[in-house]
Design an enzyme around this catalytic site. Sequence first.
Site, mmCIF file in Angstrom:
data_model
loop_
_atom_site.group_PDB
_atom_site.id
_atom_site.type_symbol
_atom_site.label_atom_id
_atom_site.label_comp_id
_atom_site.label_asym_id
_atom_site.label_seq_id
_atom_site.Cartn_x
_atom_site.Cartn_y
_atom_site.Cartn_z
ATOM 1 N N ARG A 92 67.778 16.862 35.331
ATOM 2 C CA ARG A 92 69.103 16.911 34.742
ATOM 3 C C ARG A 92 69.347 18.316 34.201
ATOM 4 N NH1 ARG A 92 71.029 15.510 29.150
ATOM 5 N NH2 ARG A 92 73.290 15.279 29.339
ATOM 6 N N HIS A 135 78.039 20.867 28.351
ATOM 7 C CA HIS A 135 76.993 20.640 27.353
ATOM 8 C C HIS A 135 77.271 21.567 26.161
ATOM 9 C CE1 HIS A 135 72.721 19.118 26.734
ATOM 10 N NE2 HIS A 135 72.912 19.915 25.697
ATOM 11 N N GLU A 143 77.080 14.285 24.821
ATOM 12 C CA GLU A 143 77.169 14.028 23.378
ATOM 13 C C GLU A 143 78.531 14.354 22.799
ATOM 14 O OE1 GLU A 143 74.019 15.947 21.232
ATOM 15 O OE2 GLU A 143 72.452 14.766 22.183
ATOM 16 N N ASN A 172 71.526 9.624 24.795
ATOM 17 C CA ASN A 172 70.551 10.519 24.166
ATOM 18 C C ASN A 172 70.051 9.841 22.901
ATOM 19 O OD1 ASN A 172 71.337 12.263 26.166
ATOM 20 N ND2 ASN A 172 72.200 13.814 24.816
ATOM 21 N N TYR A 220 66.694 9.696 20.089
ATOM 22 C CA TYR A 220 65.450 10.274 19.597
ATOM 23 C C TYR A 220 64.788 9.443 18.507
ATOM 24 C CZ TYR A 220 66.737 14.580 22.050
ATOM 25 O OH TYR A 220 67.073 15.500 23.016
#
Length: 514
Positions: A101, A145, A191, A332, A334
Site C-alpha cells: 500500500r 494521504h 484517515e 487504521n 493501533y
Amino acid sequence: MVKKYLCFVGSFVVLWLNLVFCADILSRHEFPLPPDFVFGSGTSAYQSEGAAFEDGRTAAIWDTFAHSGKAQATGDIACDGYHKYKEDVQLMVETNLEAYRFSISWSRLIPNGRGPVNPKGLEYYNNLINELVKHGIQPHATLMHIDVPQVLEDEYGGWLSRKMVGDFTTYAEVCFREFGDRVLHWTTVNEGNIFVIGGYDTGGIPPQRCSAPFGINCSKGNSSTEPYIAAHHILLAHSSAARLYKQKYQGRQQGFVGMNVYVYWPVPCTNATEDVIAAQRTNDFLIGWFMDPLVFGDYPDIMKKNAGTRLPAFTKIESEQVKGSFDFIGVNHYSTVYIKDRSSTLKMDTRDFNADMAIELIYQQGDASTGELAVTPSGLLRLLEYFKQRYGNPPIYIHENGQRMWRNATCNDSARVKYLRGFLGSLLDAIRNGSNARGYFYWSFMDLLELLDGLESSYGLYYVDLNDKDLKRYPKLSAHWYSNFLKGKTIDGAIEVEQKINCSSTLSQSHSSQ
C-alpha cells in the site's frame, strides 16, 4: 484515585480478553481466509519518497508546514523512495509481501493541482507499479494521504471549498486512467476523520487551522465549524470519484474503490451508564461521522443533535450519491482507549468537535522507555465485530496496524513481533467469527518520517540508516518473523531469534547468505 483504579480494572479485563482470543498461530496458510485475502505492508508518499522538489513536484501542505519549523523534520529526503524504489520492491519480494500500500503525491503528478500532468511524476508511478506487478505484488494506491497541493490551499482554502470536489475527482480520473489497468484497489482519502480534527480543530497538523480555546498556534480558522465542513467536502469528493470510477472504469478494469478511517476501540472506563453511552458516542463521532453517510446516507443522530447547524446537511441527491459509494473500507487501528463521560462540555456556549463528542479519552500506558504502544489485540476483534453488526459486514482492509518504538540502531524489535503476533491472532479470531476482512497491511514497511514524531519514533519492519548517504535498509527481527509467517513456515508462539542483533551485522549476514 477512584477513576485510576477503575481504569486499571478495565485494563485487566482487556488483558484477559487478549489471553482468551489472541491464540498462537502457525502460518499464513493456516488462516481460514477468503481466496483473495492479502497480507502486505505500506508507506505514504510524503513519509517515504523524498525528492520533494525534484522533477517538477511542487509543495504540498506538509512541505509548507514542515519548512515553517512547525514539524520535527521535513520530507525533503525522507527514505528517498523516489530513487530507491527498485531496491525497496526487492526487499518486499524477500519479505514475501503479497501486496504493498502506497500513496500518490498529487503535487508530484499534477503540480498545479489541476491541469497538465507532470511526465516525470507519471513515469515514477508507472515504474513503481510496474516493478510491483512484475514481482507479483498487488499495488494498493491511496489518492490523498494528508498532502493536498499547497497551490489549491492558497487559491481557495482546500477542503473548506466545494471546488475541491471537482479538482479531486479530476485528479482521481488521471490516476484511474493512467494506472487502473494495473492498480485494482483504490483508496480515495486516508484517515479523513483524523485529518480534519488535526488540521481544522486542534491545529496540530497542516493546514493548521483552529481557533481558541480549542487549538494553539493557529493564525486562522474556526474550530467550531471547519472540521465539519472539511469532512463534508471529503465525503462528497469521495463519492464523486467513486461514482466516476464505477461509471467509466470499473467495468473494464475490474477494480475496487474505498475509503479509509482511523479507529480506536473505545472501552468504557467504568460500568456506569454514562461511560457506556460515552463509549458508543465515541464510535458515533469517530467512525459514524464517515461510515454512517457511506452506509445509511446521513450523519449519526447524536452528531446532528450535538453539533446542530454547524454540521452540514446532505441534500437528497448528495445523500443518495454518498450512500453505498464504496467497495471496501480501509481501517487504521493501533490501540484501545478508555472513555469517560464528559457531558459537561455540552453546556459550553462555543464548542468544537471534541466538546460535541463530550468524552474524556484515556490512553493505555505503554513502555515510555522504548516508546512502545500498549498491546491490546482484542480491540481489533471487537472493532471488526462492530463493523459487522453496525454496518452490514462490509469488506475491510486493515490498512495500518503497527507498533511504535523509539528509533534506534538495534534490529532486535521483539516487542514488534509480539504486537504482530497478537493482532494477527485477533484478526484470525475475527475472521472465524464471520468478519469480512480481506487484507492486512502492517504499518510500516520501513522506518519513515513519522508525521507526528518526525524521526524520533519508528514503526518499520526495516531500519533505515539516516547516517548512511545511501540510506541503507536493514531487516529487523520483525521483518524476519513476518517473512517466515508469510512463507508458510511453522511459527509457534515463541520468538524464534532472541539474541540481540545490530542492524549492520544483520545486513552483512543477509548479503552473505545470498
